[in-house]
Design an enzyme around this catalytic site. Structure first.
Site, mmCIF file in Angstrom:
data_model
loop_
_atom_site.group_PDB
_atom_site.id
_atom_site.type_symbol
_atom_site.label_atom_id
_atom_site.label_comp_id
_atom_site.label_asym_id
_atom_site.label_seq_id
_atom_site.Cartn_x
_atom_site.Cartn_y
_atom_site.Cartn_z
ATOM 1 N N LYS A 197 0.819 -1.218 0.000
ATOM 2 C CA LYS A 197 0.000 0.000 0.000
ATOM 3 C C LYS A 197 0.847 1.260 0.000
ATOM 4 C CE LYS A 197 -3.690 -2.481 0.664
ATOM 5 N NZ LYS A 197 -4.905 -2.516 -0.122
HETATM 6 C C1 LIG Z 1 -0.993 -7.797 2.489
HETATM 7 C C2 LIG Z 1 -2.119 -7.703 1.539
HETATM 8 N N1 LIG Z 1 -2.138 -8.525 0.488
HETATM 9 C C3 LIG Z 1 -3.136 -8.488 -0.419
HETATM 10 C C4 LIG Z 1 -4.191 -7.613 -0.286
HETATM 11 C C5 LIG Z 1 -5.242 -7.598 -1.341
HETATM 12 O O1 LIG Z 1 -5.110 -6.501 -2.210
HETATM 13 P P1 LIG Z 1 -6.360 -5.892 -2.934
HETATM 14 O O2 LIG Z 1 -7.301 -5.455 -1.866
HETATM 15 O O3 LIG Z 1 -5.837 -4.742 -3.709
HETATM 16 O O4 LIG Z 1 -6.950 -6.963 -3.758
HETATM 17 C C6 LIG Z 1 -4.227 -6.734 0.817
HETATM 18 C C7 LIG Z 1 -5.285 -5.765 1.029
HETATM 19 O O5 LIG Z 1 -5.586 -4.983 0.225
HETATM 20 C C8 LIG Z 1 -3.147 -6.762 1.723
HETATM 21 O O6 LIG Z 1 -3.116 -5.908 2.740
HETATM 22 N N1 LIG Z 2 -6.632 -5.005 2.322
HETATM 23 C C1 LIG Z 2 -6.920 -3.617 2.399
HETATM 24 C C2 LIG Z 2 -8.372 -3.348 2.278
HETATM 25 C C3 LIG Z 2 -8.643 -2.002 1.684
HETATM 26 O O1 LIG Z 2 -8.291 -2.024 0.340
HETATM 27 P P1 LIG Z 2 -8.069 -0.757 -0.548
HETATM 28 O O2 LIG Z 2 -7.104 -1.205 -1.573
HETATM 29 O O3 LIG Z 2 -9.391 -0.380 -1.108
HETATM 30 O O4 LIG Z 2 -7.541 0.359 0.293
HETATM 31 C C4 LIG Z 2 -6.293 -3.083 3.686
HETATM 32 O O5 LIG Z 2 -5.257 -3.590 4.068
HETATM 33 O O6 LIG Z 2 -6.807 -2.184 4.294
#
Ligand SMILES: Cc1ncc(COP(=O)(O)O)c(C=O)c1O
Ligand SMILES: N[C@@H](CCOP(=O)(O)O)C(=O)O
Length: 453
Positions: free
Chosen positions: A110
């Site tokens: 993120k």
């Molecule tokens: C460590 C981790 N892996 C994978 C995901 C999944 O990613 P996305 O929500 O973009 O599908 C998340 C949350 O978003 C996460 O925090």
């Molecule tokens: N897995 C995410 C959930 C939120 O997803 P987002 O990509 O819409 O911000 C988290 O870790 O918060």
């Protein structure tokens, strides 16, 4: 470049306005009006540093920000990463690569978008003299990355909702031990889906959103998706050229933002074999890609808590493109899904997607296998990506540092994993608010603590 809503009921906006708007006024998600063709640019981008590549990519979209300013914003956004490559691509064997996306300040993928979004907000607020109240939902990683990206920025208060007891203890500390007076982590009595629904409801209340200048850090914000496209292109260019086009990206998936970003890069001309949507036991997307039936289930806590999601927000962006930009159809599908929790796609076309599902016992098994085979410790989310890898070239996205989930690692391979960043948090005091999963409570908190001009 203009950005349009997937639901087609609002005027197209320029980049900066669409970033500030977050969720479109009609409840839809912003997408680029057209997808630029990057296929003829890729060769000239080979060898660029991460931030230079990001700048070249963003220029195609953020054309209302002077290029010199954009370049500075982007350069500043990749300063806090602990690896000079920013997104190192490590080769595990002849056909298996790991794209390490956990070298940012909060140790999860993120950071790639939220460091950038934090700097973009700072820039746009300075230009406009505005203030914002950031409202986000997290299942563990978005919250801490957003807080870090906005930390110390003026004219911003941050409200982050997370499901109480359903993020890892260290993820919770990352959000609740900052000591910052403008950060409000709120543990709600519910799931991530409940938190996300509250956020969308409040963004959908036009008067409240305007009065409190709500701003989004979740992947409903188009800047999040665009920033996440970049590491796919970076990895593609790092692969040996004879491998790149036959590579499949394997993406641990929850809210569908990460894998959507890769797919968009592919639609722009980065030709690859495809994308594997790797879910944990919360498998709505796995079932969809297998059967064409999109049906919500109960959110079940797993060893990969940040993927404990059923309603994947960005799936709407996929529907928009899959339905050939028919916004009327998108509205029909989203409405039906909202009221019945189900939509059956007739003649569903999975495009270049495939899917795997990984339950808790397989998460541990995959952590063990990868450790024994390659000597690499992967986190439980990344472990979902190692489920049933096919025999071709695969790039597995490693989305978080294992030290965020020490208990699972310990029980899988009897090893302690630590990170100094996280160890230091253990000395600090947790400060959080608690409330029921009800939008009225959150409204009240924002009214009491929100920032206004
Ligand atoms: C460590 C981790 N892996 C994978 C995901 C999944 O990613 P996305 O929500 O973009 O599908 C998340 C949350 O978003 C996460 O925090
Ligand atoms: N897995 C995410 C959930 C939120 O997803 P987002 O990509 O819409 O911000 C988290 O870790 O918060």
């Amino acid at each position: 470049m203009k950005f349009v809503s997937t639901r087609g009921k609002v005027e197209p906006l320029g980049f900066s306005e669409a970033v500030m708007e977050g969720l479109a006024g009609d409840g839809g998600l912003f997408v680029p009006e057209f997808l630029p063709d990057i296929s003829n640019k890729l060769e000239s981008w080979r060898g660029l540093s991460y931030s230079k590549l990001c700048f070249e990519f963003f220029k195609l979209f953020a054309d209302d920000i002077p290029q010199g300013d954009l370049e500075k914003i982007i350069d500043a956004s990749y300063k806090k990463f602990d690896d000079a490559q920013i997104a190192p691509l490590s080769k595990l064997d002849d056909k298996t690569y790991l794209l390490e996306l956990y070298h940012g300040p909060t140790l999860a993928f993120k950071d790639f978008a939220l460091q950038l979004l934090g700097n973009l907000y700072e820039y746009l607020l300075e230009k406009s003299g505005r203030v914002i109240n950031v409202l986000g939902a997290t299942s563990g990683d978005t919250g801490s990355a957003a807080i870090n990206g906005l930390f110390g920025k003026k004219n911003v208060n941050i409200f982050i909702l997370y499901p109480d007891g359903r993020v890892s203890p260290l993820q919770e500390r990352q959000m609740t031990c900052t000591g910052a007076s403008n950060v409000f982590p709120i543990a709600i009595d519910g799931t991530f889906d409940d938190a996300q629904a509250i956020v969308k409801e409040l963004f959908g209340d036009a008067d409240f959103k305007k009065k409190w200048s709500l701003a989004a850090v979740n992947s409903i914000n188009l800047a999040r998706i665009l920033a996440q496209c970049v590491y796919y292109v970076y990895a593609y260019l790092k692969l040996p050229p004879d491998r790149a086009q036959s590579a499949r990206f394997v993406v641990p998936t929850g809210n569908f933002g990460n894998v959507l970003a890769g797919w968009l890069a592919c639609k722009m001309g980065m030709k690859v074999r495809g994308f594997t949507v790797a879910t944990n036991q919360n498998d709505i997307l796995y079932r969809l890609f297998k059967t064409g039936v999109y049906e919500v289930g109960e959110v079940k806590p797993s060893y990969a808590p940040s993927m404990d999601i059923q309603v994947s927000s960005n799936f709407e962006r996929f529907i928009y493109f899959a339905e050939n930009k028919d916004t009327c159809k998108v509205r029909e599908i989203m409405q039906a899904f909202k009221s019945s929790g189900k939509w059956i796609f007739e003649n569903f076309n999975a495009d270049v997607f495939s899917s795997v599902r990984c339950d808790d016992s397989s998460i541990k098994k995959n952590i063990r296998n990868v450790y024994e085979k390659y000597g690499k410790i992967i986190d439980p989310h990344t472990a979902c990506g190692f489920e049933n890898l096919d025999g071709g070239v695969n790039v597995v996205l490693s989305t978080a540092h294992p030290a965020k989930f020490p208990e699972v690692i310990k029980s899988a391979i009897s090893r302690d994993v630590k990170s100094p960043i996280l160890e230091e948090l253990k000395q600090r005091k947790i400060e959080r608010m608690e409330c029921g999963a009800n939008s009225d409570f959150i409204r009240e908190i924002i009214k009491e603590r929100g920032i206004r001009k």
